[in-house]
Design a protein around this motif. Structure first.
Motif: not given
Length: 200
Positions: A75-76, A79, A81, A83, A86-87, A170-171, A174
């Motif tokens: 996932l880090r 992906t 997405l 960053a 993600t964060e 992916e989100l 996450m």
């Protein structure tokens, strides 16, 4: 300034590096090796080499622990997405779940990489929508997902426009993964090694 002292002891006493058996040491090395870049701005080990955060408990169930840490790495690093999305999702989960270690680790990542302005970090902490576009959409979707509700047609369309189907999935994954880690952190009373702005 006084030293930071967590309010209560963790449920499990973290294993020192010299207490690990051979299989635990393999997983220990994999966890640290996959996160070497993070150690420049957050501590992942204590003075006796014990793993901090959600990682020490993973050593108590090796098969599950290995799967969880591999999912985290995917996932880090695997992906599509942005960053910032993600964060933002991770910080939003941390605040919603009361997971201060998660906030400690990921607010440091956000600040070191300048992914969000201080104003947007404050907005997330205060459960207000951030202003950056990807952050705003990630925050909005995460708020919905944390209620275990389906996203709306409008939210789906906006997410597909920005991130396509892969990014949307992916989100969602996450949010699920970091919610799982938040439960682990809160349930086992795992707190950060330093004071944070989590309750500012």
């Amino acid at each position: 300034m006084t030293d930071y002292a967590p309010q209560a002891d963790p449920v499990l006493i973290p294993l020192h590096a010299d207490q690990l058996d051979t299989q635990q040491r393999v997983l220990y090395d994999e966890i640290l090796g996959g996160r070497a870049a993070l150690t420049t701005h957050t501590a992942l080990t204590g003075p006796q080499g014990q793993l901090l955060g959600p990682f020490d408990p993973l050593l108590r169930s090796l098969e599950v622990g290995a799967a969880v840490q591999q999912l985290g790495l995917a996932l880090r690093h695997k992906t599509t997405l942005p960053a910032v999305a993600t964060e933002t999702a991770i910080l939003t989960v941390a605040i919603s779940s009361g997971a201060e270690f998660e906030w400690y680790a990921h607010s440091a990542i956000v600040r070191s990489r300048e992914l969000l302005s201080e104003d947007d970090i404050t907005r997330i902490r205060e459960v207000r929508i951030p202003q950056a576009e990807d952050a705003a959409l990630a925050w909005e979707l995460t708020q919905v997902l944390l209620t275990h509700s389906p996203i709306s047609a409008d939210q789906k369309d906006r997410a597909l426009t920005r991130w396509q189907e892969r990014g949307l999935v992916e989100l969602v994954c996450m949010v699920g993964h970091y919610s799982n880690l938040a439960i682990l952190l809160c349930g086992l009373n795992i707190l950060p090694p330093a004071q944070t702005d989590f309750r500012a």
